[in-house]
Design a protein around this motif. Structure first.
Motif, PDB file in Angstrom:
ATOM      1  N   SER A   1      -3.611   7.244   6.279  1.00 39.74           N
ATOM      2  CA  SER A   1      -2.185   7.105   6.014  1.00 39.74           C
ATOM      3  C   SER A   1      -1.539   8.417   6.433  1.00 39.74           C
ATOM      4  CB  SER A   1      -1.946   6.824   4.537  1.00 39.74           C
ATOM      5  OG  SER A   1      -0.546   6.786   4.295  1.00 39.74           O
ATOM      6  N   PHE A   2      -0.293   8.343   6.882  1.00 39.78           N
ATOM      7  CA  PHE A   2       0.413   9.572   7.266  1.00 39.78           C
ATOM      8  C   PHE A   2       1.887   9.406   6.926  1.00 39.78           C
ATOM      9  CE2 PHE A   2       2.560   8.114  11.171  1.00 39.78           C
ATOM     10  CZ  PHE A   2       1.925   6.899  11.332  1.00 39.78           C
ATOM     11  N   PHE A   3       2.498  10.513   6.590  1.00 38.40           N
ATOM     12  CA  PHE A   3       3.918  10.474   6.213  1.00 38.40           C
ATOM     13  C   PHE A   3       4.471  11.890   6.199  1.00 38.40           C
ATOM     14  CE2 PHE A   3       3.002  11.842   1.865  1.00 38.40           C
ATOM     15  CZ  PHE A   3       1.707  11.380   1.676  1.00 38.40           C
ATOM     16  N   TRP A   4       5.743  12.002   5.878  1.00 40.17           N
ATOM     17  CA  TRP A   4       6.417  13.305   5.904  1.00 40.17           C
ATOM     18  C   TRP A   4       7.164  13.513   4.596  1.00 40.17           C
ATOM     19  CZ3 TRP A   4       6.396   9.628   9.703  1.00 40.17           C
ATOM     20  CH2 TRP A   4       5.736   9.973  10.877  1.00 40.17           C
ATOM     21  N   VAL A   5       7.385  14.786   4.288  1.00 41.60           N
ATOM     22  CA  VAL A   5       8.085  15.144   3.061  1.00 41.60           C
ATOM     23  C   VAL A   5       9.258  16.059   3.394  1.00 41.60           C
ATOM     24  CG1 VAL A   5       7.902  16.294   0.817  1.00 41.60           C
ATOM     25  CG2 VAL A   5       5.928  15.058   1.739  1.00 41.60           C
TER      26      VAL A   5
ATOM     27  N   ASP B   1       9.749  18.561   6.558  1.00 41.44           N
ATOM     28  CA  ASP B   1       9.273  19.915   6.280  1.00 41.44           C
ATOM     29  C   ASP B   1       7.747  19.946   6.279  1.00 41.44           C
ATOM     30  OD1 ASP B   1      11.874  21.007   5.849  1.00 41.44           O
ATOM     31  OD2 ASP B   1      11.891  20.090   3.857  1.00 41.44           O
ATOM     32  N   LEU B   2       7.162  18.904   5.707  1.00 46.50           N
ATOM     33  CA  LEU B   2       5.702  18.821   5.604  1.00 46.50           C
ATOM     34  C   LEU B   2       5.210  17.506   6.189  1.00 46.50           C
ATOM     35  CD1 LEU B   2       5.436  20.077   1.936  1.00 46.50           C
ATOM     36  CD2 LEU B   2       4.279  21.136   3.880  1.00 46.50           C
ATOM     37  N   SER B   3       4.113  17.587   6.919  1.00 44.34           N
ATOM     38  CA  SER B   3       3.426  16.387   7.402  1.00 44.34           C
ATOM     39  C   SER B   3       2.178  16.207   6.552  1.00 44.34           C
ATOM     40  CB  SER B   3       3.025  16.554   8.869  1.00 44.34           C
ATOM     41  OG  SER B   3       4.165  16.790   9.661  1.00 44.34           O
ATOM     42  N   VAL B   4       1.837  14.961   6.299  1.00 45.20           N
ATOM     43  CA  VAL B   4       0.697  14.675   5.430  1.00 45.20           C
ATOM     44  C   VAL B   4      -0.213  13.648   6.100  1.00 45.20           C
ATOM     45  CG1 VAL B   4      -0.026  13.966   3.110  1.00 45.20           C
ATOM     46  CG2 VAL B   4       2.243  14.971   3.445  1.00 45.20           C
ATOM     47  N   THR B   5      -1.520  13.907   6.059  1.00 46.20           N
ATOM     48  CA  THR B   5      -2.505  12.898   6.457  1.00 46.20           C
ATOM     49  C   THR B   5      -3.428  12.656   5.281  1.00 46.20           C
ATOM     50  OG1 THR B   5      -2.469  13.553   8.783  1.00 46.20           O
ATOM     51  CG2 THR B   5      -4.396  12.331   8.039  1.00 46.20           C
ATOM     52  N   LEU B   6      -3.541  11.406   4.883  1.00 43.69           N
ATOM     53  CA  LEU B   6      -4.479  10.995   3.830  1.00 43.69           C
ATOM     54  C   LEU B   6      -5.605  10.222   4.518  1.00 43.69           C
ATOM     55  CD1 LEU B   6      -5.343  10.358   0.845  1.00 43.69           C
ATOM     56  CD2 LEU B   6      -3.860   8.386   0.983  1.00 43.69           C
TER      57      LEU B   6
ATOM     58  N   LEU C   1       0.835  -1.209   0.000  1.00 45.17           N
ATOM     59  CA  LEU C   1       0.000   0.000   0.000  1.00 45.17           C
ATOM     60  C   LEU C   1       0.869   1.259   0.000  1.00 45.17           C
ATOM     61  CD1 LEU C   1      -2.847  -1.026   2.486  1.00 45.17           C
ATOM     62  CD2 LEU C   1      -2.779  -1.247  -0.003  1.00 45.17           C
ATOM     63  N   SER C   2       1.948   1.205   0.748  1.00 40.39           N
ATOM     64  CA  SER C   2       2.870   2.331   0.819  1.00 40.39           C
ATOM     65  C   SER C   2       3.453   2.633  -0.567  1.00 40.39           C
ATOM     66  CB  SER C   2       3.976   1.964   1.808  1.00 40.39           C
ATOM     67  OG  SER C   2       4.777   3.058   2.098  1.00 40.39           O
ATOM     68  N   HIS C   3       3.862   1.578  -1.252  1.00 40.24           N
ATOM     69  CA  HIS C   3       4.440   1.719  -2.592  1.00 40.24           C
ATOM     70  C   HIS C   3       3.407   2.304  -3.566  1.00 40.24           C
ATOM     71  CE1 HIS C   3       7.079   0.812  -5.937  1.00 40.24           C
ATOM     72  NE2 HIS C   3       6.079   0.234  -6.549  1.00 40.24           N
ATOM     73  N   HIS C   4       2.183   1.798  -3.480  1.00 37.94           N
ATOM     74  CA  HIS C   4       1.102   2.284  -4.348  1.00 37.94           C
ATOM     75  C   HIS C   4       0.909   3.793  -4.162  1.00 37.94           C
ATOM     76  CE1 HIS C   4      -2.725   1.613  -6.624  1.00 37.94           C
ATOM     77  NE2 HIS C   4      -3.084   2.699  -5.964  1.00 37.94           N
ATOM     78  N   LEU C   5       0.889   4.222  -2.901  1.00 34.99           N
ATOM     79  CA  LEU C   5       0.695   5.646  -2.613  1.00 34.99           C
ATOM     80  C   LEU C   5       1.865   6.494  -3.112  1.00 34.99           C
ATOM     81  CD1 LEU C   5      -0.754   6.294   0.949  1.00 34.99           C
ATOM     82  CD2 LEU C   5      -1.561   7.143  -1.251  1.00 34.99           C
ATOM     83  N   LEU C   6       3.080   5.996  -2.887  1.00 33.95           N
ATOM     84  CA  LEU C   6       4.264   6.750  -3.342  1.00 33.95           C
ATOM     85  C   LEU C   6       4.220   6.974  -4.852  1.00 33.95           C
ATOM     86  CD1 LEU C   6       7.300   5.325  -1.331  1.00 33.95           C
ATOM     87  CD2 LEU C   6       6.384   7.649  -1.258  1.00 33.95           C
ATOM     88  N   GLN C   7       3.816   5.932  -5.580  1.00 40.43           N
ATOM     89  CA  GLN C   7       3.729   6.057  -7.038  1.00 40.43           C
ATOM     90  C   GLN C   7       2.686   7.098  -7.435  1.00 40.43           C
ATOM     91  OE1 GLN C   7       3.438   2.194  -8.986  1.00 40.43           O
ATOM     92  NE2 GLN C   7       5.580   2.581  -9.460  1.00 40.43           N
TER      93      GLN C   7
END
Ligand code: NI
Length: 227
Positions: A172-176, A114-119, A56-62
């Motif tokens: 989902s959550f991640f950082w940029v 720098d950026l936090s993301v919540t999907l 799922l992580s890979h799918h989102l990154l793409q």
């Protein structure tokens, strides 16, 4: 700057994500928080090392890498592989700031957040509470988006997740790490890029003003980007 990007995932993809996540290996979220954050973190996280998480992580990154609005807003240099969490039974995450520097890929890659993301992956009608509350220079903002939508916000901001009092909230959550670390400069570039995109359909490809504006965009990016 807070930026909302709608419909990053289709309804069919959201169903598939939710289906996969239901049979995932969920752990106490406090295990992956620093000592201070752990005391306020009451949720569950999907174990990163499972096949479901990786897929799922890979799918989102793409998807994110080829999403024009996400790329324009975040100017990503590095993205933390998306993680997944869920809140239910009063689960919440008290006020905190995300860690400034993080490592992933077994510690081989370091990222400055720098950026936090919540999907959001759950329809807002399916749960009560669970707002992402962010303290900004313009006051407190409460974010609760449709499934498939995401919010980008500065990782420097104090934020929390309100208790979920009915149903469950899966995200989902991640950082940029952005090419442009400064939020103000990145916001200007985003505005300029969006204005250029807005003008483009009405003008011929070699329109001189549009070329100059595009030049200004790239030359500002050249000045401000660190690669
Ligand atoms: Ni956080």
């Amino acid at each position: 700057m807070l930026t909302v990007i709608e419909q990053v995932l289709t309804p069919a993809e959201i169903n598939e994500f939710r289906h996969q996540l239901q049979r995932g290996d969920w752990q106490d979220g406090a295990l992956s928080a620093g000592a201070r954050a752990a005391s306020v973190k009451h949720n569950q996280q999907l174990s990163d090392h499972t096949e479901v998480a990786r897929k799922l992580s890979h799918h989102l990154l793409q998807r994110l890498g080829s999403h024009p609005l996400f790329v324009s807003a975040a100017l990503p240099e590095r993205i933390y592989p998306p993680k997944f969490n869920r809140y239910r039974d009063g689960g919440h995450y008290g006020t905190h700031v995300d860690a400034a520097v993080m490592a992933f890929d077994e510690g081989r890659i370091t990222l400055r957040s720098d950026l936090s993301v919540t999907l959001f992956l759950t329809d807002p009608d399916d749960y009560d509470g669970g707002e992402l509350t962010i303290e900004t220079g313009f006051g407190t903002q409460q974010i609760k988006l449709a499934a498939g939508d995401l919010v980008l916000y500065p990782s420097s901001s104090l934020h929390r997740v309100e208790p979920v009092t009915r149903g469950e909230r899966v995200s989902s959550f991640f950082w940029v790490q952005s090419l442009v670390a400064d939020d103000g400069k990145r916001s200007l570039l985003f505005d300029l890029d969006q204005a250029i995109q807005g003008l483009t359909p009405d003008r011929p490809p070699q329109d001189p003003e549009l070329l100059r504006l595009t030049g200004v965009y790239h030359n500002l990016l050249r000045t401000w980007a660190s690669v």
